[in-house]
Scaffold this motif. Structure first.
Motif, PDB file in Angstrom:
ATOM      1  N   CYS A  70      50.122  50.388  37.387  1.00  0.00           N
ATOM      2  CA  CYS A  70      50.440  49.392  38.503  1.00  0.00           C
ATOM      3  C   CYS A  70      51.063  50.119  39.994  1.00  0.00           C
ATOM      4  O   CYS A  70      52.053  50.584  39.488  1.00  0.00           O
ATOM      5  N   ASP A  76      43.392  50.735  38.373  1.00  0.00           N
ATOM      6  CA  ASP A  76      44.618  50.105  38.720  1.00  0.00           C
ATOM      7  C   ASP A  76      44.384  48.680  38.416  1.00  0.00           C
ATOM      8  O   ASP A  76      43.768  48.310  37.630  1.00  0.00           O
ATOM      9  N   GLU A  77      45.497  47.861  38.692  1.00  0.00           N
ATOM     10  CA  GLU A  77      45.445  46.523  38.227  1.00  0.00           C
ATOM     11  C   GLU A  77      44.776  45.362  39.039  1.00  0.00           C
ATOM     12  O   GLU A  77      44.942  44.327  39.136  1.00  0.00           O
ATOM     13  N   ARG A 123      57.020  48.699  40.987  1.00  0.00           N
ATOM     14  CA  ARG A 123      56.571  49.750  39.627  1.00  0.00           C
ATOM     15  C   ARG A 123      56.322  50.938  39.975  1.00  0.00           C
ATOM     16  O   ARG A 123      56.761  51.800  39.142  1.00  0.00           O
ATOM     17  N   THR A 148      45.565  50.195  32.416  1.00  0.00           N
ATOM     18  CA  THR A 148      45.702  50.057  33.963  1.00  0.00           C
ATOM     19  C   THR A 148      47.038  50.547  34.235  1.00  0.00           C
ATOM     20  O   THR A 148      47.965  50.652  33.339  1.00  0.00           O
ATOM     21  N   LYS A 157      51.980  49.015  42.442  1.00  0.00           N
ATOM     22  CA  LYS A 157      52.927  47.969  43.306  1.00  0.00           C
ATOM     23  C   LYS A 157      54.123  48.784  43.380  1.00  0.00           C
ATOM     24  O   LYS A 157      54.846  49.364  42.984  1.00  0.00           O
TER      25      LYS A 157
END
Length: 154
Positions: free
Chosen positions: A74, A55-56, A79, A72, A76
């Motif tokens: 995202c 992941d980021e 996103r 990666t 979030k």
């Protein structure tokens, strides 16, 4: 690292590495989830040129500088990306599902213990990784697990 576990707040992070095709699982208990601590574990376990999918989390951002390509996804809320097809072949090769599934397995393994002291957490993680990597239960596995020594053939 607000909101993340550390050794000091009694929620030590466990770094997990798993090969997507070969499937060996490696788990390491860390004191913090910062780059300075995580990166050496990743670099020692992954050959140069191997793409790392995460992941980021910013601790992995400098892996390309060390010869490990980094892809990666995202997660979030704005996103909501869980997997991505970068090369357009219809296969979503950029994801971290393999490790996330292994992490869920570790949580389920630890749940019946209702808490493990951080001093012993690495030992529990190693037992889980060993069983995960073994895949089949053999007589040798059971002997090792139970500490049974077989008489030597003389």
């Amino acid at each position: 690292m607000r909101g993340h576990g550390t050794w000091d707040n009694d929620r030590p992070p466990i770094l997990g590495l798993v090969g997507r095709s070969s499937k060996p699982l490696r788990l390491d208990t860390c004191h913090r989830g910062a780059r300075a601590e995580l990166e050496p574990h990743v670099l020692s376990a992954i050959r140069p040129g191997t793409t790392v999918g995460t992941d980021e989390w910013r601790a992995y951002a400098r892996l390309p500088e060390a010869g490990r390509p980094h892809a990666t996804v995202c997660h979030k809320p704005d996103r909501r990306e869980w997997a991505r097809d970068d090369d357009g072949d219809g296969i979503r090769e950029v994801h971290c599902h393999t490790m996330e599934g292994s992490s869920a397995g570790l949580r389920n393994f630890l749940r019946p213990f209702r808490g493990v002291h951080k001093k012993y957490l690495q030992q529990y993680a190693v037992i889980f990784a060993w069983a995960h990597n073994l895949k089949t239960v053999t007589l040798d596995y059971l002997r090792a697990l139970l500490g049974v020594v077989t008489p030597s053939a003389s």
